[in-house]
Write an enzyme that holds these catalytic residues in place. Structure first.
Site, PDB file in Angstrom:
ATOM      1  N   TYR A   1       0.839  -1.208   0.000  1.00  0.00           N
ATOM      2  CA  TYR A   1       0.000   0.000   0.000  1.00  0.00           C
ATOM      3  C   TYR A   1       0.874   1.258   0.000  1.00  0.00           C
ATOM      4  CZ  TYR A   1      -3.721   3.190   1.647  1.00  0.00           C
ATOM      5  OH  TYR A   1      -4.626   4.219   1.778  1.00  0.00           O
TER       6      TYR A   1
ATOM      7  N   ASN B   1     -14.015  -0.877  13.758  1.00  0.00           N
ATOM      8  CA  ASN B   1     -13.861  -2.046  14.635  1.00  0.00           C
ATOM      9  C   ASN B   1     -14.364  -1.755  16.044  1.00  0.00           C
ATOM     10  OD1 ASN B   1     -12.735  -3.687  12.709  1.00  0.00           O
ATOM     11  ND2 ASN B   1     -10.801  -4.026  13.775  1.00  0.00           N
TER      12      ASN B   1
ATOM     13  N   ASN C   1      -6.085   9.518   8.485  1.00  0.00           N
ATOM     14  CA  ASN C   1      -7.196   8.639   8.902  1.00  0.00           C
ATOM     15  C   ASN C   1      -8.545   9.361   8.942  1.00  0.00           C
ATOM     16  OD1 ASN C   1      -4.570   7.716  10.084  1.00  0.00           O
ATOM     17  ND2 ASN C   1      -5.822   5.942  10.623  1.00  0.00           N
TER      18      ASN C   1
ATOM     19  N   GLY D   1      -1.486   0.299  23.006  1.00  0.00           N
ATOM     20  CA  GLY D   1      -2.472   1.375  22.797  1.00  0.00           C
ATOM     21  C   GLY D   1      -1.890   2.767  22.901  1.00  0.00           C
TER      22      GLY D   1
ATOM     23  N   GLN E   1       0.161   4.020  20.628  1.00  0.00           N
ATOM     24  CA  GLN E   1       0.332   4.584  19.272  1.00  0.00           C
ATOM     25  C   GLN E   1      -0.781   5.593  19.016  1.00  0.00           C
ATOM     26  OE1 GLN E   1      -0.867   1.564  19.975  1.00  0.00           O
ATOM     27  NE2 GLN E   1      -1.916   0.566  18.281  1.00  0.00           N
ATOM     28  N   THR E   2      -0.470   6.615  18.217  1.00  0.00           N
ATOM     29  CA  THR E   2      -1.460   7.688  17.989  1.00  0.00           C
ATOM     30  C   THR E   2      -1.905   7.760  16.527  1.00  0.00           C
ATOM     31  OG1 THR E   2       0.152   9.424  17.455  1.00  0.00           O
ATOM     32  CG2 THR E   2      -0.370   9.088  19.801  1.00  0.00           C
TER      33      THR E   2
HETATM   34  P1  NAD Z   1     -12.660   1.933   0.485  1.00  0.00           P
HETATM   35  O1  NAD Z   1     -11.992   0.609   0.559  1.00  0.00           O
HETATM   36  O2  NAD Z   1     -13.988   2.107   1.130  1.00  0.00           O
HETATM   37  O3  NAD Z   1     -12.811   2.423  -1.015  1.00  0.00           O
HETATM   38  C1  NAD Z   1     -11.976   2.002  -2.054  1.00  0.00           C
HETATM   39  C2  NAD Z   1     -12.850   1.775  -3.277  1.00  0.00           C
HETATM   40  O4  NAD Z   1     -12.006   1.388  -4.376  1.00  0.00           O
HETATM   41  C3  NAD Z   1     -13.849   0.632  -3.080  1.00  0.00           C
HETATM   42  O5  NAD Z   1     -15.092   1.032  -3.592  1.00  0.00           O
HETATM   43  C4  NAD Z   1     -13.246  -0.505  -3.885  1.00  0.00           C
HETATM   44  O6  NAD Z   1     -14.204  -1.451  -4.321  1.00  0.00           O
HETATM   45  C5  NAD Z   1     -12.576   0.258  -5.008  1.00  0.00           C
HETATM   46  N1  NAD Z   1     -11.496  -0.497  -5.658  1.00  0.00           N
HETATM   47  C6  NAD Z   1     -10.476  -1.155  -5.060  1.00  0.00           C
HETATM   48  N2  NAD Z   1      -9.679  -1.711  -5.985  1.00  0.00           N
HETATM   49  C7  NAD Z   1     -10.214  -1.388  -7.200  1.00  0.00           C
HETATM   50  C8  NAD Z   1      -9.857  -1.687  -8.534  1.00  0.00           C
HETATM   51  N3  NAD Z   1      -8.762  -2.427  -8.828  1.00  0.00           N
HETATM   52  N4  NAD Z   1     -10.638  -1.212  -9.540  1.00  0.00           N
HETATM   53  C9  NAD Z   1     -11.746  -0.470  -9.258  1.00  0.00           C
HETATM   54  N5  NAD Z   1     -12.128  -0.164  -8.009  1.00  0.00           N
HETATM   55  C10 NAD Z   1     -11.365  -0.620  -6.994  1.00  0.00           C
HETATM   56  O7  NAD Z   1     -11.616   2.988   1.095  1.00  0.00           O
HETATM   57  P2  NAD Z   1     -11.743   4.546   1.346  1.00  0.00           P
HETATM   58  O8  NAD Z   1     -11.466   4.790   2.781  1.00  0.00           O
HETATM   59  O9  NAD Z   1     -12.988   5.069   0.744  1.00  0.00           O
HETATM   60  O10 NAD Z   1     -10.497   5.081   0.534  1.00  0.00           O
HETATM   61  C11 NAD Z   1     -10.629   5.699  -0.741  1.00  0.00           C
HETATM   62  C12 NAD Z   1      -9.264   6.188  -1.199  1.00  0.00           C
HETATM   63  O11 NAD Z   1      -8.731   7.114  -0.254  1.00  0.00           O
HETATM   64  C13 NAD Z   1      -8.228   5.060  -1.329  1.00  0.00           C
HETATM   65  O12 NAD Z   1      -7.437   5.314  -2.467  1.00  0.00           O
HETATM   66  C14 NAD Z   1      -7.402   5.194  -0.072  1.00  0.00           C
HETATM   67  O13 NAD Z   1      -6.102   4.743  -0.259  1.00  0.00           O
HETATM   68  C15 NAD Z   1      -7.443   6.700   0.174  1.00  0.00           C
HETATM   69  N6  NAD Z   1      -7.245   7.000   1.590  1.00  0.00           N
HETATM   70  C16 NAD Z   1      -8.238   6.811   2.505  1.00  0.00           C
HETATM   71  C17 NAD Z   1      -7.986   7.088   3.839  1.00  0.00           C
HETATM   72  C18 NAD Z   1      -9.054   6.929   4.891  1.00  0.00           C
HETATM   73  O14 NAD Z   1      -8.750   7.153   6.074  1.00  0.00           O
HETATM   74  N7  NAD Z   1     -10.281   6.607   4.581  1.00  0.00           N
HETATM   75  C19 NAD Z   1      -6.730   7.535   4.254  1.00  0.00           C
HETATM   76  C20 NAD Z   1      -5.738   7.691   3.290  1.00  0.00           C
HETATM   77  C21 NAD Z   1      -6.008   7.439   1.953  1.00  0.00           C
HETATM   78  N1  UDP Z   2      -5.982  -0.859  15.726  1.00  0.00           N
HETATM   79  C1  UDP Z   2      -6.387  -1.410  16.934  1.00  0.00           C
HETATM   80  N2  UDP Z   2      -7.450  -2.257  16.935  1.00  0.00           N
HETATM   81  C2  UDP Z   2      -8.148  -2.567  15.813  1.00  0.00           C
HETATM   82  C3  UDP Z   2      -7.745  -1.994  14.583  1.00  0.00           C
HETATM   83  C4  UDP Z   2      -6.648  -1.151  14.581  1.00  0.00           C
HETATM   84  O1  UDP Z   2      -5.791  -1.154  18.000  1.00  0.00           O
HETATM   85  O2  UDP Z   2      -9.112  -3.339  15.909  1.00  0.00           O
HETATM   86  C5  UDP Z   2      -4.846   0.086  15.726  1.00  0.00           C
HETATM   87  C6  UDP Z   2      -3.784  -0.209  14.676  1.00  0.00           C
HETATM   88  O3  UDP Z   2      -2.814  -1.105  15.177  1.00  0.00           O
HETATM   89  C7  UDP Z   2      -3.231   1.179  14.432  1.00  0.00           C
HETATM   90  C8  UDP Z   2      -4.415   2.115  14.661  1.00  0.00           C
HETATM   91  O4  UDP Z   2      -5.358   1.358  15.411  1.00  0.00           O
HETATM   92  O5  UDP Z   2      -2.237   1.481  15.389  1.00  0.00           O
HETATM   93  C9  UDP Z   2      -5.072   2.583  13.375  1.00  0.00           C
HETATM   94  O6  UDP Z   2      -5.353   1.442  12.588  1.00  0.00           O
HETATM   95  P1  UDP Z   2      -6.156   1.524  11.212  1.00  0.00           P
HETATM   96  O7  UDP Z   2      -6.117   0.156  10.620  1.00  0.00           O
HETATM   97  O8  UDP Z   2      -7.474   2.152  11.432  1.00  0.00           O
HETATM   98  O9  UDP Z   2      -5.343   2.557  10.319  1.00  0.00           O
HETATM   99  P2  UDP Z   2      -3.788   2.765   9.984  1.00  0.00           P
HETATM  100  O10 UDP Z   2      -2.934   1.875  10.829  1.00  0.00           O
HETATM  101  O11 UDP Z   2      -3.664   2.421   8.546  1.00  0.00           O
HETATM  102  O12 UDP Z   2      -3.562   4.180  10.303  1.00  0.00           O
END
Ligand code: NAD
Ligand code: UDP
Length: 310
Positions: free
Chosen positions: A143, A188, A172, A205, A207-208
């Site tokens: 990723y 979750n 996030n 727990g 981590q921020t």
């Molecule tokens: P999500 O998983 O809900 O949405 C992703 C969407 O992309 C889904 O609808 C999925 O079906 C579609 N998808 C995945 N692979 C695909 C493919 N090969 N072809 C077509 N469609 C595909 O996640 P989200 O939280 O809505 O995230 C959307 C975007 O924002 C992502 O690119 C993610 O990396 C980015 N992003 C989100 C967050 C967040 O906190 N939500 C943080 C950082 C970046």
């Molecule tokens: N995390 C947790 N319990 C869960 C899911 C996630 O303690 O059930 C923690 C995880 O280890 C991380 C933080 O929460 O430190 C955020 O996790 P998330 O998967 O939401 O996002 P990311 O790590 O990609 O920021």
């Protein structure tokens, strides 16, 4: 305008489709429904100007469009680690295909990048100038490195082909329409608390993370896309920083019931801290998140209560 949203049936994508349609644009929602769901956009079906296309972004596609928002990519660690090679292809080939379309059509193209480009950061909070600390061979690399490569492609298409790009680094974000089994921490914890199960806290727990409510983020997307010249990268996130233990305690206090916290092992390469530095977004976009975590959690808890009938 005619606007393409890849990943439009996902959590963020569906909220973006809502917003763009409400502004009167024609919106094409393209998705392969890996983590996206038809029901996220079911309320839009039949609305003039809205259409859904089932397609995988790793295969080329062609539409006559003015704007492309490239959101297609699973975002939750369990989902992006499920098939890591596919995740990398989605980020890299997905970026290439949307950039090729932008080159052909002259469309402006937005990339949903991520705070994960900073890896496990040793600079805190993280400004856009920080180059990051990513493990290229770890379990999150499919990723993180995929998103880093996508940023590279965006800037090379911009420099070499003049493609107008906008790159947002999203921190996030949470809210209604996250999948209940999404695997990310906010959904979750809420779903576990509503079901009376113990909250799975990974590690000690301490981590921020800094959590942004979805509506605030979507406002930032649109402001960046419509900025006359800013390419980014621009951090978009809420600077309010919490430990995961604090988040667990907040959710428990709000939901009530018999749940408590159970500790599970910390996954590999889990970033220890994360907080956006948003001076650039404040200055250039006039953007600032307005929904505090406690308030956004209330809305999200209500959403999951209704969805799960709890
Ligand atoms: P999500 O998983 O809900 O949405 C992703 C969407 O992309 C889904 O609808 C999925 O079906 C579609 N998808 C995945 N692979 C695909 C493919 N090969 N072809 C077509 N469609 C595909 O996640 P989200 O939280 O809505 O995230 C959307 C975007 O924002 C992502 O690119 C993610 O990396 C980015 N992003 C989100 C967050 C967040 O906190 N939500 C943080 C950082 C970046
Ligand atoms: N995390 C947790 N319990 C869960 C899911 C996630 O303690 O059930 C923690 C995880 O280890 C991380 C933080 O929460 O430190 C955020 O996790 P998330 O998967 O939401 O996002 P990311 O790590 O990609 O920021």
């Amino acid at each position: 305008m005619r606007i393409l949203v890849t990943g439009g049936a996902g959590f963020l994508g569906s909220h973006l489709c809502d917003r763009l349609l409400s502004e009167g644009h024609d919106v094409t929602c393209l998705d392969n429904f890996f983590t996206g769901r038809q029901h996220n956009v079911a309320h839009l079906v039949g609305r003039p100007g809205f259409r859904i296309v089932s397609h995988d972004v790793t295969d080329p596609y062609s539409f006559d469009v003015d704007r492309i928002y490239n959101l297609a990519c699973p975002a939750s660690p369990p989902h992006y680690q499920f098939d890591p090679v596919k995740t990398m292809k989605t980020s890299v080939l997905g970026a290439l295909n949307c950039l090729d379309l932008a080159k052909q059509t002259g469309a402006r193209v937005f990339q949903a990048s991520t705070s994960e480009v900073y890896g496990d950061p040793d600079v805190h909070p993280q400004p856009e100038s920080y180059k990051g600390n990513v493990n290229p061979i770890g379990i999150r690399a499919c990723y993180d490195e995929g998103k880093r490569c996508a940023e590279t492609l965006f800037f090379d298409y911009h420099r070499h082909h003049g493609v107008p790009i906008r790159v947002a680094r999203i921190f996030n974000t949470y809210g209604p329409r996250m999948l209940p089994d999404d695997g990310r921490v906010v959904s979750n914890f809420i779903v576990q608390a509503l079901r009376g199960e113990n909250l799975t806290l990974y590690g000690d727990g301490t981590q921020t993370r800094s959590f942004c409510y979805v509506n605030d983020l979507i406002e930032g997307f649109v402001r960046l896309m419509e900025h006359p010249e800013l390419t980014g990268p621009v951090n978009l996130g809420n600077p309010g920083e919490f430990t995961m233990l604090q988040l667990a305690e907040l959710v428990l206090a709000k939901v009530g019931g018999p749940s408590c916290v159970t500790h599970l092992p910390l996954p590999g390469d889990d970033p220890k801290q994360r907080q956006p530095e948003i001076t650039l977004a404040r200055r250039e976009l006039g953007w600032e998140p307005s929904v505090p975590l406690a308030e956004g959690l209330d809305v999200t808890i209500r959403h999951f209560r209704t969805l799960l009938g709890l």
